[in-house]
Design a protein around this motif. Structure first.
Motif, short mmCIF file in Angstrom:
data_model
loop_
_atom_site.label_atom_id
_atom_site.label_comp_id
_atom_site.label_asym_id
_atom_site.label_seq_id
_atom_site.Cartn_x
_atom_site.Cartn_y
_atom_site.Cartn_z
N ASP A 339 0.87 -1.19 0.00
CA ASP A 339 0.00 0.00 0.00
C ASP A 339 0.90 1.23 0.00
OD1 ASP A 339 -2.31 -1.51 0.07
OD2 ASP A 339 -2.35 -1.58 2.27
N ILE A 340 0.76 2.06 -1.02
CA ILE A 340 1.67 3.18 -1.20
C ILE A 340 0.96 4.50 -0.89
CG2 ILE A 340 3.14 4.40 -2.85
CD1 ILE A 340 3.45 1.78 -4.39
N ASP A 341 1.56 5.28 0.04
CA ASP A 341 1.09 6.63 0.33
C ASP A 341 2.12 7.61 -0.23
OD1 ASP A 341 -1.12 5.68 1.73
OD2 ASP A 341 0.01 5.53 3.60
N ILE A 342 1.66 8.62 -0.96
CA ILE A 342 2.58 9.57 -1.58
C ILE A 342 2.44 10.94 -0.92
CG2 ILE A 342 3.15 10.78 -3.73
CD1 ILE A 342 2.43 8.34 -5.27
N LEU A 343 3.58 11.50 -0.55
CA LEU A 343 3.63 12.84 0.03
C LEU A 343 4.63 13.68 -0.75
CD1 LEU A 343 3.94 11.98 3.85
CD2 LEU A 343 1.89 12.75 2.67
N THR A 344 4.39 14.98 -0.79
CA THR A 344 5.38 15.88 -1.37
C THR A 344 6.42 16.21 -0.30
OG1 THR A 344 4.17 17.86 -0.76
CG2 THR A 344 3.66 16.87 -2.91
N GLU A 345 7.55 16.76 -0.72
CA GLU A 345 8.59 17.13 0.25
C GLU A 345 8.08 18.19 1.21
OE1 GLU A 345 11.72 18.31 -2.37
OE2 GLU A 345 12.63 16.30 -2.38
N THR A 346 7.24 19.11 0.72
CA THR A 346 6.68 20.16 1.58
C THR A 346 5.75 19.55 2.62
OG1 THR A 346 6.79 21.77 -0.23
CG2 THR A 346 5.34 22.28 1.62
N GLU A 347 4.86 18.63 2.20
CA GLU A 347 3.94 17.99 3.13
C GLU A 347 4.69 17.17 4.18
OE1 GLU A 347 0.05 17.24 0.22
OE2 GLU A 347 1.63 15.74 0.37
N GLU A 348 5.73 16.48 3.73
CA GLU A 348 6.50 15.65 4.66
C GLU A 348 7.25 16.51 5.66
OE1 GLU A 348 9.84 13.12 6.09
OE2 GLU A 348 10.04 14.87 4.79
N SER A 349 7.76 17.66 5.19
CA SER A 349 8.47 18.58 6.08
C SER A 349 7.51 19.18 7.10
CB SER A 349 9.14 19.68 5.26
OG SER A 349 9.75 20.62 6.11
N ASP A 350 6.33 19.61 6.64
CA ASP A 350 5.33 20.19 7.55
C ASP A 350 4.89 19.16 8.59
OD1 ASP A 350 5.50 22.50 6.12
OD2 ASP A 350 3.65 22.17 4.97
N ARG A 351 4.69 17.94 8.15
CA ARG A 351 4.25 16.91 9.09
C ARG A 351 5.33 16.59 10.12
NH1 ARG A 351 2.90 10.87 7.19
NH2 ARG A 351 5.16 10.81 7.29
N GLN A 353 7.65 18.61 11.16
CA GLN A 353 7.74 19.73 12.10
C GLN A 353 6.59 19.71 13.10
OE1 GLN A 353 8.01 23.37 9.88
NE2 GLN A 353 9.92 22.77 8.83
N GLU A 354 5.40 19.37 12.62
CA GLU A 354 4.24 19.29 13.51
C GLU A 354 4.42 18.18 14.53
OE1 GLU A 354 0.81 19.99 15.42
OE2 GLU A 354 1.77 21.27 13.91
N GLU A 355 4.96 17.04 14.08
CA GLU A 355 5.21 15.92 14.99
C GLU A 355 6.26 16.32 16.03
OE1 GLU A 355 4.67 11.90 16.29
OE2 GLU A 355 3.52 13.23 14.98
N PHE A 356 7.28 17.07 15.58
CA PHE A 356 8.33 17.53 16.50
C PHE A 356 7.72 18.46 17.56
CE2 PHE A 356 11.58 20.55 17.81
CZ PHE A 356 12.67 19.73 18.09
N ARG A 357 6.87 19.39 17.13
CA ARG A 357 6.25 20.32 18.08
C ARG A 357 5.35 19.58 19.07
NH1 ARG A 357 5.89 23.78 13.47
NH2 ARG A 357 3.81 22.97 13.00
#
Length: 509
Positions: A339-351, A353-357
């Protein structure tokens, strides 16, 4: 009385029919014997055991009545008592037959018609059996046939003397065939049914594409190149993974052919279906990256337990990776079985950072530390308070910016926080009325015990009354599997068996 009649013409007829229908002469003669037997029973009585034998050399027909010798007669028409049979044939035994020759039958119009029907029916059965035997081992082959007729969009295809079915949903979209047109298809199933063998064809099956390449590419036919997987969106696009057993041969280049000659031959047969040929890899991450071509991939994160893979692509590659109506990622998923989920580099970076916060906020609040220390803990890979509570203070002190005192204090605060959480959960459990017996099973976390209490499972008997699927529904499929659920329920039921055993011993006393 002459009880037999020579009919050499029967042998000639049997030989002719056997040649015409491509079935054995013996089967035709057996069909004739059945027809004569049926006519004999119509004349002498259907309840009687009348048998006919045709001499295989002369065509002589012998008709006889067979009577079974038994101790106790159940059917007077076909059985005879042993004591009476001894008078007729002194050496006969129980279970043997008395055979009485009968005069030959003069076939009338009705009898002849009945005999003809029996022979025709038996010949058809033999023909159907032969067809089934011929095709049952041909599943997975490509055959060429002629469209005989169309019924409700389904094609009846003639393959030699056999009819096969090519259903409408097994045709490539927008594909039309007219009567008498040639069609090439893949045998996907052969079934033995009362009305005869049913041969099912397909032009949309993934293996059809693989077999077409085997016909066009000698290296595949010879086994030098192996097709490992195929995924198709019939009539639109397909992906095929190949690997070469010879390091000197490029599997992709061999399948494409000079100026694309080999792949174009397959594309034309499949009504212009675009085909992506990719190299297969034993490394799942590499295979997924190859399968998503022509899109570029910058990062792959695998979750083997869940069978999912997260793929990060550049922002400008997102539409290419997903494909029209999700076609590219869907085919890649079918090809790799992930099962493949695709994210852009921007979405992955935002996520990220949100996880870090989010994690930093949890550490800062629960441990009463500033944002810098909380951020350092998250950066070093700590996800939960529990991980920190069981960490080695000496290893923690090696983190830049920490010393032994800070490390010891952080571990101590984490332990106190964990203990406080456990006390809070235990108080909530007791307030829900969940008994200590469930705690003593040592099978559930405090959070699980609260979930059980909220669903009314508060005692051993409540737990023992559950089915495994009910327990999984309460705790969640991610928390427990069926085997573990069954083991827990059986453990909860042990006290039932102990009580039954004590009651039985008391009754004996």
């Amino acid at each position: 009385m002459d009880t037999s009649v020579a009919r050499p013409e029967l042998l000639l007829v049997a030989d002719a029919v056997a040649r015409e229908k491509a079935i054995s002469r013996e089967e035709i003669l057996e069909a004739m014997e059945q027809a004569i037997q049926k006519a004999g029973r119509a004349k002498y009585g259907h309840e009687k055991d009348i048998r006919a034998i045709i001499d295989r050399k002369t065509g002589e027909v012998r008709l006889s009545r067979w009577t079974e010798v038994v101790e106790e007669v159940e059917n007077e028409a076909s059985q005879i008592p042993y004591k009476i049979a001894l008078k007729i044939q002194p050496d006969i035994k129980v279970g043997e037959y008395l055979i009485d020759p009968l005069p030959p039958i003069d076939f009338g119009r009705i009898a002849a018609q009945t005999a003809k029907q029996v022979i025709v029916q038996r010949v058809r059965e033999c023909e159907r059996n032969r067809q089934y035997e011929d095709f049952k081992d041909r599943i997975g082959e490509i055959v060429n046939g002629t469209v005989k007729r169309t019924e409700y969009g389904n094609l009846l295809v003639e393959i030699g003397s056999v009819e096969a079915l090519l259903r409408r949903d097994e045709l490539i979209p927008r594909e039309n065939f007219r009567n008498s047109e040639r069609v090439r298809a893949y045998i996907c199933d052969v079934r033995k049914e009362p009305r005869g063998p049913q041969i099912f064809l397909s032009r949309t099956h993934p293996a059809f594409l693989a077999k077409l390449f085997a016909q066009e590419v000698p290296e595949i036919y010879d086994g030098i190149i192996e097709i490992k997987a195929v995924a198709r969106d019939p009539g639109s696009r397909a992906k095929m993974a190949v690997i070469s057993k010879d390091s000197t041969i490029d599997p992709v280049g061999a399948c494409v052919g000079v100026r694309g000659s080999r792949v174009q031959a397959v594309v034309q047969e499949l009504q212009g279906e675009k085909i992506d040929i990719i190299p297969w890899s034993g490394q799942a991450a590499t295979f997924v990256v190859n399968a998503l071509a022509p899109a570029e991939v910058t990062k792959v994160v695998m979750d083997e337990e869940a069978g999912r893979v997260e793929v990060v692509v550049p922002d400008d590659q997102l539409s290419l990776a997903i494909g029209r109506r999700g076609q590219n990622v869907r085919l890649a998923s079918q090809l790799t079985r992930w099962d493949i989920d695709i994210l852009t580099e921007t979405e992955e970076s935002d996520r990220r950072q949100e996880e870090f916060r989010r994690r930093s906020a949890i550490f800062a609040e629960e441990l009463d530390v500033d944002d810098v220390i909380a951020g350092l803990l998250v950066t070093e890979g700590f996800h939960t308070i529990e991980e920190l509570a069981f960490a080695d203070p000496q290893e923690l002190a090696e983190i830049e910016g920490f010393d032994a005192n800070i490390a010891q204090e952080l571990v101590q605060r984490a332990e106190e926080c964990l203990e406080k959480q456990h006390r809070s959960l235990d108080e909530k459990r007791q307030a829900l009325g969940v008994s200590d017996e469930l705690v003593e099973l040592d099978c559930f976390t405090p959070q699980m015990l609260i979930l059980l209490g909220e669903k009314g499972v508060k005692t051993l008997d409540d737990l023992a009354d559950l089915a495994s699927d009910e327990l999984i529904e309460i705790l969640g499929a991610d928390a427990i599997d069926e085997e573990t659920a069954n083991a827990i329920i059986m453990q909860a039921r042990e006290h039932w068996f102990e009580e039954e055993g004590s009651e039985e011993s008391q009754n004996k006393e």
